[in-house]
Scaffold this motif. Sequence first.
Motif, short mmCIF file in Angstrom:
data_model
loop_
_atom_site.label_atom_id
_atom_site.label_comp_id
_atom_site.label_asym_id
_atom_site.label_seq_id
_atom_site.Cartn_x
_atom_site.Cartn_y
_atom_site.Cartn_z
N VAL A 3 11.88 51.28 -10.99
CA VAL A 3 11.04 51.12 -9.81
C VAL A 3 9.61 50.74 -10.21
N PHE A 4 9.07 51.41 -11.22
CA PHE A 4 7.71 51.06 -11.65
C PHE A 4 7.67 49.63 -12.20
N PHE A 5 8.70 49.27 -12.93
CA PHE A 5 8.73 47.92 -13.46
C PHE A 5 8.81 46.91 -12.32
N GLY A 6 9.66 47.19 -11.33
CA GLY A 6 9.74 46.32 -10.16
C GLY A 6 8.41 46.18 -9.47
N LEU A 7 7.72 47.32 -9.30
CA LEU A 7 6.41 47.30 -8.66
C LEU A 7 5.44 46.44 -9.49
N GLY A 8 5.51 46.61 -10.81
CA GLY A 8 4.65 45.81 -11.68
C GLY A 8 4.90 44.32 -11.50
N ILE A 9 6.18 43.95 -11.40
CA ILE A 9 6.51 42.53 -11.22
C ILE A 9 5.95 42.03 -9.89
N VAL A 10 6.09 42.86 -8.84
CA VAL A 10 5.54 42.47 -7.54
C VAL A 10 4.04 42.21 -7.66
N ILE A 11 3.34 43.12 -8.35
CA ILE A 11 1.89 42.95 -8.47
C ILE A 11 1.57 41.72 -9.32
N LEU A 12 2.35 41.49 -10.36
CA LEU A 12 2.09 40.29 -11.18
C LEU A 12 2.28 39.01 -10.37
N THR A 13 3.34 38.96 -9.53
CA THR A 13 3.52 37.73 -8.75
C THR A 13 2.37 37.58 -7.75
N LEU A 14 1.85 38.71 -7.29
CA LEU A 14 0.70 38.66 -6.39
C LEU A 14 -0.51 38.08 -7.13
N ILE A 15 -0.70 38.53 -8.37
CA ILE A 15 -1.85 38.08 -9.16
C ILE A 15 -1.75 36.58 -9.43
N GLN A 16 -0.52 36.10 -9.68
CA GLN A 16 -0.37 34.68 -9.98
C GLN A 16 -0.84 33.80 -8.83
N THR A 17 -0.86 34.36 -7.62
CA THR A 17 -1.30 33.56 -6.49
C THR A 17 -2.81 33.70 -6.27
N MET A 18 -3.46 34.64 -6.98
CA MET A 18 -4.91 34.76 -6.85
C MET A 18 -5.56 33.64 -7.66
N SER A 19 -6.75 33.21 -7.22
CA SER A 19 -7.39 32.10 -7.93
C SER A 19 -7.80 32.55 -9.33
N ALA A 20 -8.18 33.81 -9.50
CA ALA A 20 -8.60 34.29 -10.82
C ALA A 20 -7.41 34.60 -11.70
N GLY A 21 -6.21 34.61 -11.08
CA GLY A 21 -5.07 35.13 -11.82
C GLY A 21 -4.25 34.09 -12.55
N ARG A 22 -4.63 32.81 -12.41
CA ARG A 22 -3.79 31.76 -12.99
C ARG A 22 -3.58 31.96 -14.49
N GLN A 23 -4.69 32.23 -15.18
CA GLN A 23 -4.58 32.36 -16.63
C GLN A 23 -4.69 33.82 -17.08
N ALA A 24 -4.22 34.72 -16.24
CA ALA A 24 -4.41 36.12 -16.57
C ALA A 24 -3.65 36.50 -17.84
N GLY A 25 -2.50 35.87 -18.05
CA GLY A 25 -1.74 36.17 -19.26
C GLY A 25 -1.22 37.58 -19.31
N LEU A 26 -1.06 38.19 -18.14
CA LEU A 26 -0.59 39.58 -18.16
C LEU A 26 0.85 39.68 -18.62
N GLU A 27 1.58 38.54 -18.55
CA GLU A 27 2.97 38.57 -19.02
C GLU A 27 3.05 38.93 -20.50
N ASP A 28 1.92 38.71 -21.21
CA ASP A 28 1.91 39.04 -22.63
C ASP A 28 2.20 40.52 -22.88
N PHE A 29 1.92 41.33 -21.88
CA PHE A 29 2.14 42.76 -22.09
C PHE A 29 3.62 43.11 -22.10
N LEU A 30 4.46 42.17 -21.64
CA LEU A 30 5.90 42.44 -21.68
C LEU A 30 6.40 42.45 -23.11
N LEU A 31 6.03 41.45 -23.87
CA LEU A 31 6.56 41.32 -25.23
C LEU A 31 5.47 41.33 -26.29
#
Lengths: 309, 405
Positions: free
Chosen positions: B113-141
């Motif tokens: 559930v927490f991981f799912g919530l995290g993914i939801v928030i990440l997809t939200l961030i990708q749509t923010m103008s500041a979030g394009r190059q956030a690179g938060l996916e790096d925290f996965l691996l």
Amino acid sequence: MGAEFVQFSLPPILIGTLAAIACALPGNFLILRRQALIGDAISHVVLPGIVVAFLVTGTVAALPMLVGAGGAALVAVVLIEVIRRLGRIEPGAAMGVTFTTLFAAGVLLLERSDTSSVHLDVEHALMGNLESLVWLDATGWASLADPAALAGLPPELPRIAAACAVVVALTALFWRWLRISTFDEGFARGLGLPVGAIGLGLVATAALAAVAAFDAVGSIIVIAMFICPPAAARLMTDRLEVQVAWSVAFATLSAVAGYVLAGYGPLWLGHPHAVSAAGMIAVVSGAILALACLFGPRRTRSGAATGSG
Amino acid sequence: MDTLISALLLQAGYNAALVGIGAALLGVASGAAGTFLVLRKRALVSDAVAHATLPGVGLAFVAMVALGGDGRALAGLLAGSALSAWVGLLAVEWMTRRTRLPEDAAIGAVLSVFFGLGIVILTLIQTMSAGRQAGLEDFLLGATAGMLFSDAAMIAVGGAVAVALVWALRRPMTLVAFDAEYAAATGTDVRRVDLAMMALVMGVTVIGLKLVGLVLIVALLIIPPVTARFWTERSGRMVWGAAALGGASGYLGAAISASAPALPTGPIIVLVAAALFALSLLFAPARGVLAAMLRQRRFQARVHRRQGLLALARSEPILEPYTIRVLVAEGLLRRDGVATEAGRAEAARIARDEKRWEVAREIHRDAALTGRYDGLTPIDAVFTADEIAEFDRRLGPPMPVGGMA
């Protein structure tokens, strides 16, 4: 609204629901047998499975992917058992060693091989891509009766439907065996039931559900659906039949509500973009579980005081 | 090969050296902290903790951007991840204590559930103008390219604090890990110690996010302690053994990954740790598979030797091929099945031992002594020379063996 709904929302909702049910059914037994995390382990090792399948066949066709993922799940289950017995290590740690190692191997293989031409990456494996499973040939509800249009359905739909049907059939067929061996293994053995084979069959069924669902929706939903709906159902009742019914209802509710919230929720809040449907489905199932933990009629251990157990 | 050696000597560039040192320190900290997790049989709680960091990373990014700062500041992201990991941990605790769900179900629920919530928030961030190059996916691996000195320093400080805490808490944590009820009875607050252990695990997870990512940090917490367990029966040595194994895996893994392109650091570190595990599983001296097989072989040979010699003493033919092989190899038997001089002497000795045991079991009712009769232990390993002399007196004078006059 009608045509658009059938085109863009009906297939993902159906796929999500079928995947959720296929995972929730074996999940009921896994939870009762305290093997809930087998689902977690399986969904991690699916990645190396599909990468190896891709390296061997050179395509991302469905059948080799399914075979590869299924094979990896089997290898993982055997490895966990071998490490547990040979090393005399407790099951949780054996599981942790196995699935992290296989996952790491999968990531490494993926980095080393040229997958730039095909759509194969870790994020996709984790999150799935439910939103992209659309049915462009549909023109409205009438298309459901039109064979030409039906041929254009996303291929994931018939696949997950078949997997779900197999899981339902297996559960129904082996219901008595599963129930007896889950609740009283000694008694089951006394009756002459093949207890070991039943356990292995259950894990194999879970692997089938995980692999088929993974293909369509990614591994988060798989883990969430293995655990959350059955766990919530467990807090509602003491009867297995009722628990399974609740878990199917919770799984369906999570899939539908999760998809709708992911697609339309942000719009209602004035945000123009949708969020990950897979993630949202997991979140909704978690919310249902939280409610069951707070208000479920059978939430405490019978006779247990409010201390640590 | 040259690049690997230069990477091992920290000569492969500034970034590679930083990553190598950071990975070694992370390995030491996670090995030490993970030991108690494994001993307490709660290894997979770390999986829930690790996955529960994701929503915190996302929310911290959103919060920092909303406050007008740089959303990618590592310290802020790690603070956020620690917060949500703690919430996830409390959720596991709460579900296990207050409902009838077993711990593994609670772990799986929180993790997904927490991981799912995290993914939801990440997809939200990708749509923010500041979030394009956030690179938060790096925290996965994990991602080690472009690691800053401040990042490495953060790992170093965090790792040192974690090791110091393990040292400070080693006694209560050992007590709780081995016998939680005894610990509770002697006044240790088991729940508090457990939470402290989990806080340690969470700390290691958070500082490892940047380097190996949240999916694989679990491996660094579980594999080194399980590996160390093969080499020792003492918890103190296990902690430092796991720390050493973790540190070696981190250092070696980082060096290998720096030596060639397309070798991601996190997976390589995990695979090095797994290789050390596999070697230990096979070759560890006491608990390894090979040692167990050798023990089994030796035991088998001893049984066959003794039974074969007893058969010789009774002038019975030996039919079992393995028994013949064992006796022939020792020079006690000729290939045609006739005992050698040494074989007859040894057979007599074994027959005498067996007879003495018979007498001993008749006259000694002390089960602690005679209970050690297993058909293999020589009697002089259990009784004193005086006692054996007494058995011999009751046995009478020696008789010729095997029909030989």
